[in-house]
Design an enzyme around this catalytic site. Structure first.
Site, PDB file in Angstrom:
ATOM      1  N   CYS A 194       2.420 -26.227  -3.963  1.00  0.00           N
ATOM      2  CA  CYS A 194       2.862 -25.236  -3.029  1.00  0.00           C
ATOM      3  C   CYS A 194       3.951 -24.476  -3.735  1.00  0.00           C
ATOM      4  O   CYS A 194       5.157 -25.087  -4.004  1.00  0.00           O
ATOM      5  CB  CYS A 194       3.212 -25.888  -1.844  1.00  0.00           C
ATOM      6  SG  CYS A 194       2.076 -26.445  -0.877  1.00  0.00           S
ATOM      7  N   ALA A 240      16.445 -37.319 -16.014  1.00  0.00           N
ATOM      8  CA  ALA A 240      15.594 -37.034 -17.305  1.00  0.00           C
ATOM      9  C   ALA A 240      15.560 -35.376 -17.372  1.00  0.00           C
ATOM     10  O   ALA A 240      15.470 -35.107 -18.240  1.00  0.00           O
ATOM     11  CB  ALA A 240      14.143 -37.612 -17.303  1.00  0.00           C
ATOM     12  N   THR A 241      15.743 -34.843 -16.308  1.00  0.00           N
ATOM     13  CA  THR A 241      15.793 -33.366 -16.347  1.00  0.00           C
ATOM     14  C   THR A 241      17.046 -33.218 -17.280  1.00  0.00           C
ATOM     15  O   THR A 241      16.940 -32.452 -18.260  1.00  0.00           O
ATOM     16  CB  THR A 241      16.157 -32.603 -14.965  1.00  0.00           C
ATOM     17  OG1 THR A 241      14.726 -33.224 -14.365  1.00  0.00           O
ATOM     18  CG2 THR A 241      16.064 -31.273 -15.061  1.00  0.00           C
ATOM     19  N   GLN A 262       7.267 -41.263 -17.800  1.00  0.00           N
ATOM     20  CA  GLN A 262       6.352 -41.906 -17.111  1.00  0.00           C
ATOM     21  C   GLN A 262       5.764 -43.277 -18.106  1.00  0.00           C
ATOM     22  O   GLN A 262       5.288 -44.064 -17.444  1.00  0.00           O
ATOM     23  CB  GLN A 262       4.973 -41.044 -16.949  1.00  0.00           C
ATOM     24  CG  GLN A 262       5.219 -39.971 -15.818  1.00  0.00           C
ATOM     25  CD  GLN A 262       5.375 -40.713 -14.644  1.00  0.00           C
ATOM     26  OE1 GLN A 262       5.027 -41.513 -14.481  1.00  0.00           O
ATOM     27  NE2 GLN A 262       6.093 -39.544 -14.046  1.00  0.00           N
ATOM     28  N   SER A 276      14.096 -42.293 -17.019  1.00  0.00           N
ATOM     29  CA  SER A 276      14.659 -42.221 -15.918  1.00  0.00           C
ATOM     30  C   SER A 276      14.624 -43.303 -14.919  1.00  0.00           C
ATOM     31  O   SER A 276      13.438 -43.769 -14.917  1.00  0.00           O
ATOM     32  CB  SER A 276      14.027 -40.996 -15.240  1.00  0.00           C
ATOM     33  OG  SER A 276      14.794 -40.999 -13.828  1.00  0.00           O
ATOM     34  N   ASN A 283       2.978 -36.921 -16.441  1.00  0.00           N
ATOM     35  CA  ASN A 283       3.035 -37.516 -14.978  1.00  0.00           C
ATOM     36  C   ASN A 283       1.818 -37.281 -14.168  1.00  0.00           C
ATOM     37  O   ASN A 283       1.799 -37.826 -12.888  1.00  0.00           O
ATOM     38  CB  ASN A 283       4.332 -36.693 -14.377  1.00  0.00           C
ATOM     39  CG  ASN A 283       4.282 -35.446 -14.944  1.00  0.00           C
ATOM     40  OD1 ASN A 283       4.149 -35.017 -15.745  1.00  0.00           O
ATOM     41  ND2 ASN A 283       4.294 -34.437 -13.691  1.00  0.00           N
TER      42      ASN A 283
HETATM   43  C1  LIG Z   1      10.021 -37.194 -12.971  1.00  0.00           C
HETATM   44  C2  LIG Z   1       9.934 -36.653 -14.532  1.00  0.00           C
HETATM   45  C3  LIG Z   1      10.983 -36.058 -15.093  1.00  0.00           C
HETATM   46  C4  LIG Z   1      12.306 -35.745 -14.085  1.00  0.00           C
HETATM   47  O1  LIG Z   1      13.308 -36.772 -14.108  1.00  0.00           O
HETATM   48  P1  LIG Z   1      14.204 -36.809 -13.239  1.00  0.00           P
HETATM   49  O2  LIG Z   1      15.146 -38.048 -13.587  1.00  0.00           O
HETATM   50  O3  LIG Z   1      13.678 -36.912 -11.553  1.00  0.00           O
HETATM   51  O4  LIG Z   1      15.285 -35.467 -13.355  1.00  0.00           O
HETATM   52  C5  LIG Z   1      10.806 -35.515 -16.460  1.00  0.00           C
HETATM   53  N1  LIG Z   1       9.723 -35.688 -17.001  1.00  0.00           N
HETATM   54  C6  LIG Z   1       8.784 -36.290 -16.385  1.00  0.00           C
HETATM   55  C7  LIG Z   1       7.403 -36.643 -17.213  1.00  0.00           C
HETATM   56  C8  LIG Z   1       8.797 -36.988 -15.166  1.00  0.00           C
HETATM   57  O5  LIG Z   1       7.632 -37.469 -14.652  1.00  0.00           O
END
Ligand SMILES: *Cc1c(COP(=O)(O)O)cnc(C)c1O
Length: 411
Positions: A330, A75-76, A183, A203, A155
């Site tokens: 952190c 999702a990135t 999410q 994702s 998230n």
């Molecule tokens: C985990 C997450 C992402 C990133 O997704 P990846 O597939 O790990 O790159 C983006 N947005 C939200 C809200 C997430 O929880």
């Protein structure tokens, strides 16, 4: 009682692969290993057929058509492609993007990058409940606005944004609407037409699929969205995302969508029951604890609570056989309080002692009861050592105290 330790209650970070998903994926590592782009032999056809089946499964989960689904590496990447792709493609039309302060870094940092390249970005504030204020959004839209990007659900605090209202407004103003639904997808009903969403990221690993595979929904009509690619190459995925497709991963993503859709109603009922059990268990035995974010507009499996008069790190140490996340991130040397909680107006002390509980498909009542006991015992033990808690209980107004030395927290 036989609870298996450690207990995993961090399902917003990632989820285990569902056995049904794993089983669907396995043949695609060595039996049906073809390249989905190989057009002239059965190995390629077999892989392509599986990819197209997965595309339909993803589309069905969100009310889209298969041609509107683009596969990505996470999702990135989906968020980067949606936001940068629109910004570049519609540069002539405008350079203004609207987002909000509690987005995931994959959205915020993408917007920051675009600002360096000459885009203007408005970061909407959120209320104490964690939701944007629709009037703020309405006022922020200008003739130069090309994109609104607001997440479906957060998230950290699980707060669900007023997506359908945002979509309606975006449509009225002729602005594209992207939502990071990582999410929400597979957890609550998401429908790109009901919600008037034009681009949507999801994702696999956040809903019991494998890591490193995701999708971006790109609307094809009313309105048609075009994207500039950010990865150039062989022209896969209708030119929007070149690169050999991750066939086993895509098959897993598709299966995860199918399972999530079939089980959603029952699962969200079961998980909200567990969440209430967790919440009531904590509130029955502890005072001076606070829920962060809206209680009503919230994912069924999320609980985010701050515990006053304890020290964040000691709290986490005390419950170290339970995997959860805390409101402290952190960064290099310092312990920064979560920017999400900060945006809600949660003070630094309470942000540092917050815990995000993310329930999931494989949690059960025994685990919840164990976690309640463990947290309650730890908080009580830490508070016995806390002169501040004692004074508060004796009715001393701590906010009126004159400190001789800085007492930590907000300087
Ligand atoms: C985990 C997450 C992402 C990133 O997704 P990846 O597939 O790990 O790159 C983006 N947005 C939200 C809200 C997430 O929880």
């Amino acid at each position: 009682m036989s609870v298996k330790l450690p207990i995993y209650m961090d399902n917003h970070a990632t989820t285990p692969v569902d056995p049904r998903v794993l089983e669907a994926m396995l043949p695609f590592f060595n039996e049906r290993f073809g390249n989905a782009a190989s057009r002239n032999h059965p190995f390629g056809w077999s892989a392509e057929e599986a990819v197209e089946n997965a595309r339909a499964q993803v589309a069905r989960l969100i009310g889209a058509t298969p041609k509107e689904i683009i596969f990505t590496s996470g999702a990135t990447e989906s968020n980067n492609l949606a936001i940068k792709g629109v910004a570049e493609m519609y540069r002539e039309k405008g350079n203004h993007i609207i987002t909000q302060v509690t987005e995931h870094k994959a959205v915020l940092d993408t917007c920051k990058r675009l600002e360096k390249g000459g885009c203007e970005v408005t970061y909407l504030r959120v209320g104490k409940d964690g939701r944007i204020i629709l009037d703020d959004l309405r006022r922020a839209i200008t003739p130069k606005t090309i994109l609104i990007t607001i997440m479906y659900a957060n998230n950290e605090i699980g707060v669900v944004q007023p997506i359908a209202e945002i979509g309606k407004l975006a449509r009225e103003k002729g602005v594209f609407f992207h939502s990071d639904a990582v999410q929400a997808a597979g957890k609550i009903p998401v429908d790109v037409n009901r919600d008037s969403v034009d681009l949507l990221s999801l994702s696999a690993h956040k809903f019991y699929g494998p890591k490193g595979v995701a999708a971006l929904y790109v609307r094809r009509k009313n309105p048609r969205v075009q994207l500039a690619a950010i990865i150039d190459g062989g022209g896969h995925e209708r030119g929007m995302r070149s690169g050999t497709l991750n066939v086993p991963g895509i098959v897993g993503l598709g299966k995860a969508c199918e399972v999530a859709q079939a089980d959603m109603a029952e699962e969200s009922k079961r998980l909200s029951g567990l969440r209430e059990r967790l919440k009531e268990g904590l509130f029955a035995k502890l005072d001076e604890i606070f829920i962060n974010g809206s209680v009503d507009h919230r994912l069924p499996h999320n609980l985010n609570v701050s515990f006053a008069y304890v020290e964040g790190e000691s709290l986490l140490m005390g419950i170290n056989d339970v995997a959860v996340s805390s409101g402290s991130a952190c960064t290099s040397a310092t312990l920064e309080p979560s920017y999400v909680l900060k945006a809600l107006g949660v003070g630094e002390d309470l942000a540092h002692t917050s815990i995000r509980f993310g329930l999931g498909r494989f949690n059960n009542e025994e685990e919840v009861d164990y976690v309640v006991d463990k947290v309650v015992q730890t908080v009580q033990r830490l508070r016995e050592l806390s002169p501040l808690y004692e004074m508060a209980k004796e009715g001393v107004d701590l906010s009126k105290m004159q400190w001789q030395v800085a007492a930590g927290g907000e300087h």
